[in-house]
Motif scaffolding. Sequence first.
Motif, short mmCIF file in Angstrom:
data_model
loop_
_atom_site.label_atom_id
_atom_site.label_comp_id
_atom_site.label_asym_id
_atom_site.label_seq_id
_atom_site.Cartn_x
_atom_site.Cartn_y
_atom_site.Cartn_z
N ARG A 129 0.85 -1.19 0.00
CA ARG A 129 0.00 0.00 0.00
C ARG A 129 0.89 1.24 0.00
O ARG A 129 1.82 1.35 0.78
CB ARG A 129 -0.90 0.00 1.23
CG ARG A 129 -1.83 -1.19 1.27
CD ARG A 129 -2.84 -1.06 2.41
NE ARG A 129 -3.54 -2.29 2.69
CZ ARG A 129 -4.40 -2.90 1.89
NH1 ARG A 129 -4.65 -2.40 0.71
NH2 ARG A 129 -5.00 -4.00 2.26
N GLU A 144 1.11 5.53 0.06
CA GLU A 144 0.40 6.76 0.39
C GLU A 144 0.01 7.44 -0.91
O GLU A 144 0.65 7.27 -1.95
CB GLU A 144 1.30 7.69 1.21
CG GLU A 144 1.62 7.14 2.59
CD GLU A 144 2.58 8.04 3.36
OE1 GLU A 144 2.98 9.12 2.83
OE2 GLU A 144 2.94 7.66 4.48
N GLU A 145 -1.04 8.24 -0.88
CA GLU A 145 -1.58 8.87 -2.09
C GLU A 145 -0.54 9.72 -2.82
O GLU A 145 -0.43 9.67 -4.04
CB GLU A 145 -2.81 9.73 -1.73
CG GLU A 145 -3.64 10.12 -2.92
CD GLU A 145 -4.17 8.92 -3.72
OE1 GLU A 145 -4.11 9.00 -4.97
OE2 GLU A 145 -4.59 7.92 -3.13
#
Length: 149
Positions: free
Chosen positions: A8, A10-11
């Motif tokens: 995953r 971070e944006e």
Amino acid sequence: MTTPRSVRFEEGVLSRLDRYVKEHPGSSSSSVANMFIDESLRAYEHPGILFRPGPTGRRAALSGGPDIWEVIAALNAIRDDDPGLDGDRLTEELATVTGLSASAVAVALRYYVAYPDEIDERIAGNKDVAEREEQLWTAQQNLLRRPKA
């Protein structure tokens, strides 16, 4: 062999990754993430090493100094000139020839020992390109010579 793994981001990281992929046709998010993670881990393992982009691809370099392949090419040239040099004398000569500190030479040598195939491949590729360019230059000079009457 690659192994799938869920990661995953971070944006903001994902946005920069997407932008990089768009700016580098032929790359993918997976290949770019793999490349940068590998480079980061190598830099972590070898303080003083960073990776630079260039026309022949990304390559390992000393921070604030030359590419690792350049240091090793100099080492090979010194050995060719004076096969009797070894140990500290060889390291000192390498530092003198390259203008690097003893500690920078040690960083370059340590990286080379860890990744010799990568560096040897770069040296061989650069030698091939140099030979080809010299042949082309010679042919061009021959073409431009005035014919003898």
